[in-house]
Design a protein around this motif. Structure first.
Motif, PDB file in Angstrom:
ATOM      1  N   UNK A   6      36.634  42.213  35.388  1.00 47.77           N
ATOM      2  CA  UNK A   6      36.327  42.706  34.059  1.00 47.77           C
ATOM      3  C   UNK A   6      37.022  44.036  33.840  1.00 47.77           C
ATOM      4  N   UNK A   7      37.910  44.058  32.873  1.00 43.93           N
ATOM      5  CA  UNK A   7      38.560  45.292  32.462  1.00 43.93           C
ATOM      6  C   UNK A   7      38.421  45.344  30.951  1.00 43.93           C
ATOM      7  N   UNK A   8      37.754  46.365  30.484  1.00 44.39           N
ATOM      8  CA  UNK A   8      37.532  46.515  29.056  1.00 44.39           C
ATOM      9  C   UNK A   8      38.864  46.589  28.311  1.00 44.39           C
ATOM     10  N   UNK A 154      41.784  47.150  41.510  1.00 41.90           N
ATOM     11  CA  UNK A 154      41.580  48.083  40.404  1.00 41.90           C
ATOM     12  C   UNK A 154      40.205  47.897  39.778  1.00 41.90           C
ATOM     13  N   UNK A 155      39.840  46.658  39.491  1.00 40.14           N
ATOM     14  CA  UNK A 155      38.576  46.380  38.824  1.00 40.14           C
ATOM     15  C   UNK A 155      37.381  46.802  39.676  1.00 40.14           C
ATOM     16  N   UNK A 156      37.407  46.447  40.944  1.00 42.73           N
ATOM     17  CA  UNK A 156      36.289  46.817  41.828  1.00 42.73           C
ATOM     18  C   UNK A 156      36.179  48.332  41.992  1.00 42.73           C
ATOM     19  N   UNK A 157      37.313  48.994  42.169  1.00 44.74           N
ATOM     20  CA  UNK A 157      37.320  50.451  42.317  1.00 44.74           C
ATOM     21  C   UNK A 157      36.826  51.102  41.026  1.00 44.74           C
ATOM     22  N   UNK A 158      37.295  50.622  39.901  1.00 47.58           N
ATOM     23  CA  UNK A 158      36.891  51.129  38.596  1.00 47.58           C
ATOM     24  C   UNK A 158      35.386  50.968  38.389  1.00 47.58           C
ATOM     25  N   UNK A 169      39.078  55.779  32.213  1.00 43.54           N
ATOM     26  CA  UNK A 169      39.898  55.620  31.016  1.00 43.54           C
ATOM     27  C   UNK A 169      40.895  54.480  31.151  1.00 43.54           C
ATOM     28  N   UNK A 170      41.260  54.146  32.398  1.00 37.87           N
ATOM     29  CA  UNK A 170      42.197  53.062  32.627  1.00 37.87           C
ATOM     30  C   UNK A 170      42.943  53.216  33.932  1.00 37.87           C
ATOM     31  N   UNK A 171      44.076  52.529  34.002  1.00 36.82           N
ATOM     32  CA  UNK A 171      44.854  52.528  35.232  1.00 36.82           C
ATOM     33  C   UNK A 171      46.338  52.589  34.948  1.00 36.82           C
ATOM     34  N   UNK A 172      47.035  53.174  35.895  1.00 35.12           N
ATOM     35  CA  UNK A 172      48.483  53.263  35.829  1.00 35.12           C
ATOM     36  C   UNK A 172      49.019  52.745  37.159  1.00 35.12           C
TER      37      UNK A 172
END
Length: 180
Positions: A6-8, A154-158, A169-172
Motif C-alpha cells: 500500500x502506497x498512498x 519501501x512499503x514496509x519501511x514506510x 512524504x514519499x520515496x526517491x
C-alpha cells in the motif's frame, strides 16, 4: 499468500533510472545504469549520487527540506548499510538542510537481499532494525532506496515509520526495475 503493498497516491515517488535486470540483454546505456547502481550498492559514488538526489529533493520540496528528515531503507546488514549510505546521507542532508536519519536506526543481524531469495537460498537469517522512535515521531520524512522493484521494502519501511508517528512524504530511488 501475497503481501499487499500500500502506497498512498498522494506520496511523492521518483526514480532516476530504469534498471534492467541481468536476465535481459542490455544496451550500452542500460549497462552504464547497471554499473552505476552496482557501484553505489558497493559503497562507491555516494557523494556524486548524493548530489544528484539532493538537487531533485530541493527542486521538489524547496525550503521545506529544512523541516524534513531523510532516511534510507537499510541494506542487508550494518556493514553494507554504513558502506552504502553513510557518506551518501551526509551529502544529501548537507546540501538540502534535511535532518539525517542515518544514525537514528541500527541494524543487527543479516537478511538476504530480495534477489537472493529467488535463488533458493534459505531465509534463516534474521535482521532486526531498531529505530529512535522519538526522532521520527511527528516528522515529515522522505525515504530513499537504491532500487524499487515491487515496492515491498519501501512499503514496509514506510508503514513502520508511520506507526512511530512519522509523516512519510514519499520515496526517491536510484533505479526502478523494468522488464522487456
Amino acid at each position: 499468500m501475497a503481501l499487499k503493498i500500500e502506497v498512498s497516491a498522494d506520496k511523492f515517488l521518483y526514480s532516476f533510472y530504469k534498471y534492467l535486470p541481468t536476465k535481459y540483454e542490455a544496451s550500452k546505456q542500460e549497462w552504464a545504469v547497471r554499473q552505476l547502481i552496482w557501484d553505489f550498492k558497493n559503497g562507491k559514488g555516494g557523494f556524486e549520487v548524493g548530489k544528484m538526489v539532493a538537487e531533485k529533493i530541493i527542486t521538489q520540496f524547496g525550503k521545506r527540506c529544512k523541516e524534513m528528515v531523510f532516511v534510507c531503507v537499510p541494506a542487508s546488514n550494518n556493514e553494507k548499510n554504513t558502506k552504502r549510505y553513510e557518506i551518501f546521507s551526509q551529502t544529501v542532508c548537507r546540501m538540502t538542510g534535511m535532518r539525517n536519519g542515518f544514525s537514528h536506526l541500527s541494524i543487527e543481524g543479516n537478511r538476504l537481499a530480495v534477489h537472493e531469495t529467488k535463488t533458493g537460498k534459505s531465509l534463516k537469517n534474521t535482521q532486526i532494525i531498531s529505530f529512535d522512535e522519538t526522532f521520527f515521531n511527528g516528522k515529515d520524512t522522505l525515504i530513499f532506496d537504491d532500487i524499487i522493484t515491487q515496492g515491498y521494502s519501501f512499503s514496509l519501511f514506510s508503514q513502520h515509520l508511520e506507526t512511530m508517528g512519522a509523516n512519510v512524504l514519499g520515496g526517491i530511488f536510484l533505479g526502478q526495475t523494468i522488464a522487456r
